[in-house]
Design a protein around this motif. Structure first.
Motif, PDB file in Angstrom:
ATOM      1  N   THR A 240      39.317  41.059  42.615  1.00 45.54           N
ATOM      2  CA  THR A 240      38.480  40.145  41.840  1.00 45.54           C
ATOM      3  C   THR A 240      39.338  39.136  41.105  1.00 45.54           C
ATOM      4  O   THR A 240      40.255  39.519  40.355  1.00 45.54           O
ATOM      5  CB  THR A 240      37.623  40.926  40.830  1.00 45.54           C
ATOM      6  OG1 THR A 240      36.851  41.897  41.532  1.00 45.54           O
ATOM      7  CG2 THR A 240      36.700  39.999  40.061  1.00 45.54           C
ATOM      8  N   GLU A 321      35.108  37.281  37.960  1.00 47.75           N
ATOM      9  CA  GLU A 321      34.093  37.133  38.996  1.00 47.75           C
ATOM     10  C   GLU A 321      33.293  38.413  39.193  1.00 47.75           C
ATOM     11  O   GLU A 321      32.716  38.631  40.259  1.00 47.75           O
ATOM     12  CB  GLU A 321      34.731  36.696  40.324  1.00 47.75           C
ATOM     13  CG  GLU A 321      33.761  35.936  41.228  1.00 47.75           C
ATOM     14  CD  GLU A 321      34.419  35.358  42.455  1.00 47.75           C
ATOM     15  OE1 GLU A 321      34.491  36.049  43.485  1.00 47.75           O
ATOM     16  OE2 GLU A 321      34.872  34.194  42.367  1.00 47.75           O
ATOM     17  N   SER A 322      33.264  39.260  38.182  1.00 47.79           N
ATOM     18  CA  SER A 322      32.389  40.434  38.181  1.00 47.79           C
ATOM     19  C   SER A 322      32.306  40.985  36.765  1.00 47.79           C
ATOM     20  O   SER A 322      33.234  40.798  35.959  1.00 47.79           O
ATOM     21  CB  SER A 322      32.892  41.523  39.139  1.00 47.79           C
ATOM     22  OG  SER A 322      34.052  42.142  38.624  1.00 47.79           O
TER      23      SER A 322
END
Length: 336
Positions: A240, A321-322
């Motif tokens: 990620t 991104e998470s």
């Protein structure tokens, strides 16, 4: 009785004196003149000695001083020769030899048994080959120290943007994203602008200009130099991407990021190749949530991509991104 006119006869050997004698005038009798030669002659005459006997007596006296015990000559204090002092050197040498012997015996008794249990490493001498052979450099790569980063990284990839094009740099980052990282392992991308080994990293504003991202003036004025672009290893081998920025003013930072949050998906698409539909960026909405006790915001920009961000402290912004990656990174950046 007539007067005897004949003089009395002289007695033999008796000096009668005359008017001219010294006694009649009280004049002392003449004295004999003595000399050293006459004294020596008298001494020789009295003692019946000769020059040879005197020399023999002196020689005998000297021999009696050297060895007074010979021929029964009495020894005197002046004649006795003092004994020579003892030599200390032999005693010192003997003492040193004794100490060495004791040390060797002690080493044999106490140290040698312990050495039997010690295994010495095997040594191998390098082979340099024949003079005609070419010596090649070692194939082992030189390991550089990890560059400083906002949060600790276990690996890194360096870029010199003065020598590499933007397309090359972004392509390498996209390729690195496809590789697996171990769980919670962090890889840092470090950017410099010259070839010096001790060069400092570039600023976040210089990096945004390099990759072609435009930011509002409120953002660029409040951004400080340190930043971090990297990858985090998550469950099932997922990698990620994340970005960490630092601001000089917490109040300006919060207002500026709220204004700029709609551009965040595009930023991840440019830097990490997230393949976000840029046409949908304008309609992207962020929602509030709480992660690790911090106010956060997130947006599901695609069915598989979620952008989330939060301030780890009043001036340090973490974007991932998470949601799970943001949850992992926030505690690491709290004190930065």
């Amino acid at each position: 009785m007539s007067e005897n006119t004949n003089p009395t006869p002289f007695e033999p050997g008796v000096f009668q004196g005359t008017p001219e004698a010294a006694d009649s005038k009280n004049v002392p009798a003449p004295r004999l003149i003595r000399t050293m030669r006459s004294d020596e002659a008298d001494a020789i005459k009295r003692q019946n000695e000769t020059t040879v006997s005197i020399a023999m007596a002196e020689e005998k006296k000297r021999s009696q001083k050297i060895n007074p015990a010979e021929k029964g000559a009495p020894a005197t204090t002046d004649d006795v020769v003092p004994p020579a002092p003892k030599r200390i050197g032999r005693i010192v040498i003997l003492g040193v030899i004794i100490v060495i012997i004791i040390a060797l015996i002690s080493a044999y008794i106490f140290i040698v048994p312990k050495l039997k249990n010690v295994s010495l490493p095997t040594l191998s001498l390098p082979t340099f080959g024949k003079p005609s052979e070419t010596i090649t450099a070692s194939s082992t790569p030189l390991v550089l120290l990890i560059a400083p980063s906002i949060i600790p990284a276990q690996s890194e990839r360096r870029f010199d943007i003065s020598k590499e094009s933007v397309s090359t740099v972004l392509s390498v980052i996209t390729t690195e994203r496809q590789k697996e990282l171990s769980l919670n392992s962090i890889k840092n991308f470090y950017f410099t602008e010259d070839s010096e080994s001790d060069s400092l990293g570039i600023s976040i504003n210089r990096f945004l200009r390099f990759v072609g991202i435009t930011a509002p003036e409120t953002i660029t004025r409040s951004l400080e130099k340190p930043f971090m672009v990297g990858l985090l290893g998550e469950q099932e081998g997922n990698t990620t991407p994340f970005i960490i920025m630092k601001f000089s003013d917490s109040e300006v930072a919060l207002a500026a990021i709220l204004e700029w949050e709609s551009a965040i998906p595009h930023i991840f698409d440019v830097i990490f190749g997230s393949t976000v539909n840029t046409g949908l960026v304008a309609t992207t909405k962020f929602y509030d949530m709480v992660i690790n006790g911090k106010d956060a915001r997130y947006s599901d920009v695609t069915p598989t991509i979620t952008i989330a961000y939060a301030f780890a402290n009043p001036t340090t912004l973490v974007i991932a991104e998470s949601k799970s990656a943001l949850e992992t990174l926030l505690p690491l950046a709290v004190k930065k």
